[in-house]
Design an enzyme around this catalytic site. Structure first.
Site, mmCIF file in Angstrom:
data_model
loop_
_atom_site.group_PDB
_atom_site.id
_atom_site.type_symbol
_atom_site.label_atom_id
_atom_site.label_comp_id
_atom_site.label_asym_id
_atom_site.label_seq_id
_atom_site.Cartn_x
_atom_site.Cartn_y
_atom_site.Cartn_z
ATOM 1 N N LYS A 23 16.480 12.853 55.109
ATOM 2 C CA LYS A 23 15.379 11.494 54.533
ATOM 3 C C LYS A 23 14.354 11.398 54.578
ATOM 4 O O LYS A 23 13.190 11.848 54.653
ATOM 5 C CB LYS A 23 16.313 10.538 53.778
ATOM 6 C CG LYS A 23 17.175 10.783 52.316
ATOM 7 C CD LYS A 23 17.942 9.312 52.363
ATOM 8 C CE LYS A 23 19.328 9.648 51.127
ATOM 9 N NZ LYS A 23 20.348 9.094 51.348
ATOM 10 N N GLN A 37 21.993 3.774 52.901
ATOM 11 C CA GLN A 37 22.459 4.617 52.589
ATOM 12 C C GLN A 37 24.527 4.116 52.745
ATOM 13 O O GLN A 37 24.679 3.002 53.577
ATOM 14 C CB GLN A 37 22.114 4.892 54.088
ATOM 15 C CG GLN A 37 23.214 6.557 54.296
ATOM 16 C CD GLN A 37 22.752 7.511 53.090
ATOM 17 O OE1 GLN A 37 21.837 7.718 52.829
ATOM 18 N NE2 GLN A 37 23.685 8.252 52.568
ATOM 19 N N ASP A 94 15.998 3.519 45.180
ATOM 20 C CA ASP A 94 17.948 3.677 44.356
ATOM 21 C C ASP A 94 18.005 3.807 42.930
ATOM 22 O O ASP A 94 18.330 4.241 42.538
ATOM 23 C CB ASP A 94 18.777 3.296 45.690
ATOM 24 C CG ASP A 94 18.920 5.074 46.835
ATOM 25 O OD1 ASP A 94 18.925 5.998 46.160
ATOM 26 O OD2 ASP A 94 19.711 3.646 47.637
#
Ligand code: NAP
Length: 291
Positions: free
Chosen positions: A53, A97, A120
């Protein structure tokens, strides 16, 4: 023979558009858009995901930083780190994460990320916005699935959509996105009766379960669009989806492979969300964001 939807190609094209929008942002605001990732513990797979990422961000001309905490970090320590990122003006997007170590309250940690930096799309405020049809940040994986369906020219209005799996990160937002586009949506899960017949009634079938090749040809309506979100590793170490690709490809109208289908879209959509978040936070005109 189904049209095979190449997620690598679609994701690469999206990343080019994101990079252009990121350059536009930097020119207007005088700093790059920035994504900060919180990684707690030393899970090997998470380390790889986080590194990928970060690299993708830099390739798109964005700033990225990884904030690591030890596996035994206390709840207060994780929350304090996130609070610091919320207060930092240069931080446009924050991603925690998952999975977090078991002793941490995952929901409380995720809720700490303010909706405007929640790239997210997991914050209840963004979830609510999605179901209400309001503007917000949408979870990356289902958003990537929508982009794949659109790229393949799949008609959604009036189509019967069946989503197998009801997780908060894939199944539920996927159903909301299909509904938003006027598909008639059914959500299936582990307690669903007669799943094979239900799947075989779908014009658009999305599999997000995590069971290798559970969907075979008999479960797929001829000509249907099949989006395979599942990532499963076989005993031989091969990556396969929830759909038996070889059995279904001769029969469906369009299908995503695993690997190389939904997976590459998730990171591209994370970059897109970061630029969207940055653009909105800077108060730039919505209509001028060219993604
Ligand atoms: P999850 O949270 O474990 O949810 C799985 C869902 O599947 C649950 O709703 C479960 O039903 C349902 N299910 C389990 N067994 C079933 C069965 N036999 N029949 C029907 N439904 C069944 O998983 P997730 O996070 O949504 O992920 C799903 C898959 O997508 C995984 O393979 C994951 O690795 C993959 N994934 C891929 C990406 C990507 O970027 N490509 C991103 C995220 C996830 P209940 O709710 O009733 O338990």
């Amino acid at each position: 023979m189904a049209k095979v939807i190449d997620g690598k190609v679609v994701a690469a094209a999206l990343r080019v558009r994101v990079a252009a929008a990121a350059a536009d942002f930097a020119a207007r605001v005088g700093r790059p858009a920035g994504l900060d990732v919180v990684l707690v513990g030393d899970d090997a797979a998470s380390q790889v995901y986080v590194r990928n990422k970060g690299r993708a961000c830099e390739e798109a001309g964005m700033r990225s930083a990884i904030h690591r905490l030890p596996a035994d970090a206390a709840q207060a320590e994780v929350e304090a780190l996130i609070d610091g990122l919320m207060a930092d003006e240069r931080v446009d997007g924050v991603l925690v994460q998952l999975p977090l170590p078991k002793h941490l309250d995952e929901q409380a940690v995720l809720d700490r990320v303010a909706p405007e930096k929640d790239v997210d799309g997991f914050h209840p405020s963004n979830v609510g916005a999605l179901w209400l049809g309001r503007e917000g940040l949408v979870p990356c994986t289902p958003w990537g699935c929508m982009r794949l369906l659109d790229t393949a020219g799949v008609k959604l209005e009036g189509a019967r959509g069946v989503v197998v799996g009801r997780s908060n990160i894939v199944g539920k937002p996927m159903a909301a996105l299909l509904l938003r586009r006027s598909a008639t949506v059914v959500m299936a899960h582990s307690k669903t009766q007669d799943l094979a017949a239900l799947c075989a009634s779908a014009d658009v079938l999305v599999a997000a379960v995590g069971r290798a090749k559970m969907i075979g040809a008999a479960w797929v309506k001829p000509g249907a669009a099949v989006i395979d979100v599942g990532i499963n590793r076989t005993a031989e170490g091969k990556l396969v989806g929830d759909v038996d690709f070889d059995a279904v490809v001769g029969h469906a109208g369009a299908i995503t492979p695993v690997p190389g289908g939904v997976g590459p879209m998730t990171i591209a959509c994370l970059l897109e969300n970061t630029v969207r978040a940055a653009w909105r936070r800077a108060g730039l005109p919505k209509g001028e964001l060219s993604i």
